[in-house]
Design a protein around this motif. Sequence first.
Motif, PDB file in Angstrom:
ATOM      1  N   LEU A   1     -33.678 -27.648 -17.486  1.00 17.01           N
ATOM      2  CA  LEU A   1     -32.365 -28.280 -17.473  1.00 17.01           C
ATOM      3  C   LEU A   1     -31.403 -27.445 -16.616  1.00 17.01           C
ATOM      4  N   LYS A   2     -30.319 -28.077 -16.182  1.00 21.00           N
ATOM      5  CA  LYS A   2     -29.536 -27.566 -15.061  1.00 21.00           C
ATOM      6  C   LYS A   2     -28.143 -27.065 -15.427  1.00 21.00           C
ATOM      7  N   GLY A   3     -27.828 -26.944 -16.684  1.00 23.65           N
ATOM      8  CA  GLY A   3     -26.510 -26.485 -17.077  1.00 23.65           C
ATOM      9  C   GLY A   3     -26.312 -26.695 -18.563  1.00 23.65           C
ATOM     10  N   LEU A   4     -25.075 -26.532 -18.998  1.00 24.84           N
ATOM     11  CA  LEU A   4     -24.705 -26.652 -20.411  1.00 24.84           C
ATOM     12  C   LEU A   4     -23.585 -27.661 -20.553  1.00 24.84           C
ATOM     13  N   ILE A   5     -23.718 -28.586 -21.472  1.00 21.84           N
ATOM     14  CA  ILE A   5     -22.635 -29.512 -21.804  1.00 21.84           C
ATOM     15  C   ILE A   5     -21.841 -28.934 -22.974  1.00 21.84           C
TER      16      ILE A   5
ATOM     17  N   ALA B   1     -24.400 -16.015 -21.078  1.00 19.16           N
ATOM     18  CA  ALA B   1     -25.746 -16.527 -20.816  1.00 19.16           C
ATOM     19  C   ALA B   1     -25.736 -17.546 -19.678  1.00 19.16           C
ATOM     20  N   ALA B   2     -24.733 -18.444 -19.661  1.00 18.64           N
ATOM     21  CA  ALA B   2     -24.644 -19.424 -18.582  1.00 18.64           C
ATOM     22  C   ALA B   2     -24.467 -18.727 -17.236  1.00 18.64           C
ATOM     23  N   GLN B   3     -23.612 -17.695 -17.203  1.00 12.76           N
ATOM     24  CA  GLN B   3     -23.412 -16.950 -15.960  1.00 12.76           C
ATOM     25  C   GLN B   3     -24.716 -16.259 -15.539  1.00 12.76           C
ATOM     26  N   ALA B   4     -25.393 -15.633 -16.470  1.00 12.26           N
ATOM     27  CA  ALA B   4     -26.631 -14.914 -16.147  1.00 12.26           C
ATOM     28  C   ALA B   4     -27.717 -15.864 -15.657  1.00 12.26           C
ATOM     29  N   LEU B   5     -27.762 -17.062 -16.237  1.00 14.52           N
ATOM     30  CA  LEU B   5     -28.748 -18.059 -15.828  1.00 14.52           C
ATOM     31  C   LEU B   5     -28.365 -18.742 -14.520  1.00 14.52           C
ATOM     32  N   GLY B   6     -27.107 -18.601 -14.106  1.00 16.59           N
ATOM     33  CA  GLY B   6     -26.641 -19.224 -12.872  1.00 16.59           C
ATOM     34  C   GLY B   6     -26.429 -20.715 -12.974  1.00 16.59           C
ATOM     35  N   VAL B   7     -26.157 -21.201 -14.212  1.00 14.54           N
ATOM     36  CA  VAL B   7     -25.979 -22.637 -14.405  1.00 14.54           C
ATOM     37  C   VAL B   7     -24.536 -22.938 -14.804  1.00 14.54           C
ATOM     38  N   PRO B   8     -24.027 -24.123 -14.465  1.00 16.94           N
ATOM     39  CA  PRO B   8     -22.648 -24.463 -14.796  1.00 16.94           C
ATOM     40  C   PRO B   8     -22.482 -24.922 -16.238  1.00 16.94           C
ATOM     41  N   VAL B   9     -21.258 -24.770 -16.722  1.00 17.24           N
ATOM     42  CA  VAL B   9     -20.831 -25.383 -17.980  1.00 17.24           C
ATOM     43  C   VAL B   9     -20.028 -26.617 -17.627  1.00 17.24           C
TER      44      VAL B   9
ATOM     45  N   LEU C   1     -18.519 -15.014 -12.094  1.00 14.03           N
ATOM     46  CA  LEU C   1     -19.504 -15.899 -11.477  1.00 14.03           C
ATOM     47  C   LEU C   1     -19.739 -17.171 -12.298  1.00 14.03           C
ATOM     48  N   LEU C   2     -18.997 -17.329 -13.389  1.00 20.50           N
ATOM     49  CA  LEU C   2     -19.153 -18.507 -14.226  1.00 20.50           C
ATOM     50  C   LEU C   2     -18.708 -19.755 -13.473  1.00 20.50           C
ATOM     51  N   LYS C   3     -19.509 -20.801 -13.553  1.00 18.35           N
ATOM     52  CA  LYS C   3     -19.197 -22.085 -12.923  1.00 18.35           C
ATOM     53  C   LYS C   3     -18.855 -23.101 -14.009  1.00 18.35           C
ATOM     54  N   VAL C   4     -17.715 -23.759 -13.866  1.00 17.20           N
ATOM     55  CA  VAL C   4     -17.294 -24.800 -14.799  1.00 17.20           C
ATOM     56  C   VAL C   4     -17.032 -26.075 -14.026  1.00 17.20           C
ATOM     57  N   VAL C   5     -17.576 -27.171 -14.536  1.00 20.96           N
ATOM     58  CA  VAL C   5     -17.359 -28.500 -13.955  1.00 20.96           C
ATOM     59  C   VAL C   5     -16.545 -29.305 -14.952  1.00 20.96           C
TER      60      VAL C   5
ATOM     61  N   ARG D   1     -35.107 -39.381 -10.370  1.00 15.24           N
ATOM     62  CA  ARG D   1     -33.962 -40.146 -10.863  1.00 15.24           C
ATOM     63  C   ARG D   1     -33.081 -39.398 -11.851  1.00 15.24           C
ATOM     64  N   PHE D   2     -33.659 -38.435 -12.597  1.00 15.47           N
ATOM     65  CA  PHE D   2     -32.897 -37.777 -13.656  1.00 15.47           C
ATOM     66  C   PHE D   2     -32.995 -36.254 -13.565  1.00 15.47           C
ATOM     67  N   SER D   3     -31.858 -35.601 -13.801  1.00 14.51           N
ATOM     68  CA  SER D   3     -31.788 -34.201 -14.200  1.00 14.51           C
ATOM     69  C   SER D   3     -30.992 -34.165 -15.501  1.00 14.51           C
ATOM     70  N   GLY D   4     -30.842 -32.983 -16.081  1.00 18.01           N
ATOM     71  CA  GLY D   4     -30.126 -32.959 -17.356  1.00 18.01           C
ATOM     72  C   GLY D   4     -29.445 -31.641 -17.624  1.00 18.01           C
ATOM     73  N   LEU D   5     -28.479 -31.706 -18.537  1.00 12.86           N
ATOM     74  CA  LEU D   5     -27.781 -30.529 -19.029  1.00 12.86           C
ATOM     75  C   LEU D   5     -28.204 -30.257 -20.468  1.00 12.86           C
ATOM     76  N   ALA D   6     -28.144 -29.008 -20.847  1.00 10.23           N
ATOM     77  CA  ALA D   6     -28.551 -28.589 -22.183  1.00 10.23           C
ATOM     78  C   ALA D   6     -27.422 -28.780 -23.180  1.00 10.23           C
TER      79      ALA D   6
END
Length: 357
Positions: free
Chosen positions: A150-154, A175-183, A232-236, A122-127
């Motif tokens: 956790l799956k990204g950065l808020i 760091a977000a790019q290296a970890l492969g997680v979105p901001v 490679l940075l991902k932003v949502v 039911r839940f995932s989360g951002l850091a």
Amino acid sequence: MSEPLTTGGGVGYLRIATEEAYAPPELIDLFRKTLETTGDIGFRSLMGHYLTSDAERPRFVRDRLQDAGEKRLSEMDAAGIDHAVLALTSPGTQVLGDGDAREIAAITNDRIAEATLTYPARFSGLAAVGFGDIPAAVKELERAVNSLGLKGLICNSHIKGHYLDEPRFYPVLEAAQALGVPVYLHPNTPNNDMIKPLVEAGLDGSIFGFGVETAMHLLRMITAGVFDRFPLLKVVVGHLGEALPYWLYRLDYMHAGQVKAKRYEAIKPLELKISEYFRRNIWLTTSGMPWAPTISYAREVVGADRVMYAMDYPYEYVPEEVRMQDALPLTPPELKQFYQDIAIDVFGLDEAVISGK
């Protein structure tokens, strides 16, 4: 009478909500104390309302923000939401002193991680991180992703009037790019330098000011060359891109003219057009924006693979808006992509876990 909304994928897809706010009680307590002394006009307007008003909506919000268990789950069930990506509510750590910000970020990440372990389907989360202490922020992001899952950065937009295009924040983006997680770039009320004409008209918050502030933040990142430095940075970004999709032609045209004229020191040549970064580095969610014409337009101009579902709970909890998006003029595979597949891909979610397999 409308049929009840259901979870479980019986409609052909799992509904994954990707901008769902959470706050630990410790943060609410700090916000109350901050209200007594702060000179931040936007914070006083935003949290002064949600933490002190006895109106129905703020009472609902402040109660639900602090729940990451059965109460939230029951309301997800009633709205047909299978999975929620939890993130620290705005303005998060970004109005706090460095020590409090570090502490709240760690508490939040631990609590969200606990919820994801208790209810993995039911839940995932951002850091969350404290952006005032960059080495600590990088360390906390790495802990939250590598140790807590956790799956990204808020990032709740501006950090006391500062923005992620400033080089001081590059280590966090790296760091977000290296970890492969979105901001996830989430709105905040405008800073004191831009808020006064908005707040005097009652337009500083979610009705308009959020969009003005966050759209500017994202544009600053693009025009400063952040996505050239971090390709490679991902932003949502929520609310269908804070109206920027409607400006893309003009942004491309005017930016090219500014580069040619060398009018501003801050405006330099970029590797791509502004519109092209939306198709390479940026994803949009529909938080608070369930209207079919706007969703269809955003899908057309930035790409169908760039627009995904979000509710914006508890600030916006309107199950009828889920029905509105179920009724989008999309094929069943397109609805599955919109509600489920893009979120799984961008946030690195485990489809088998979410589906309960």
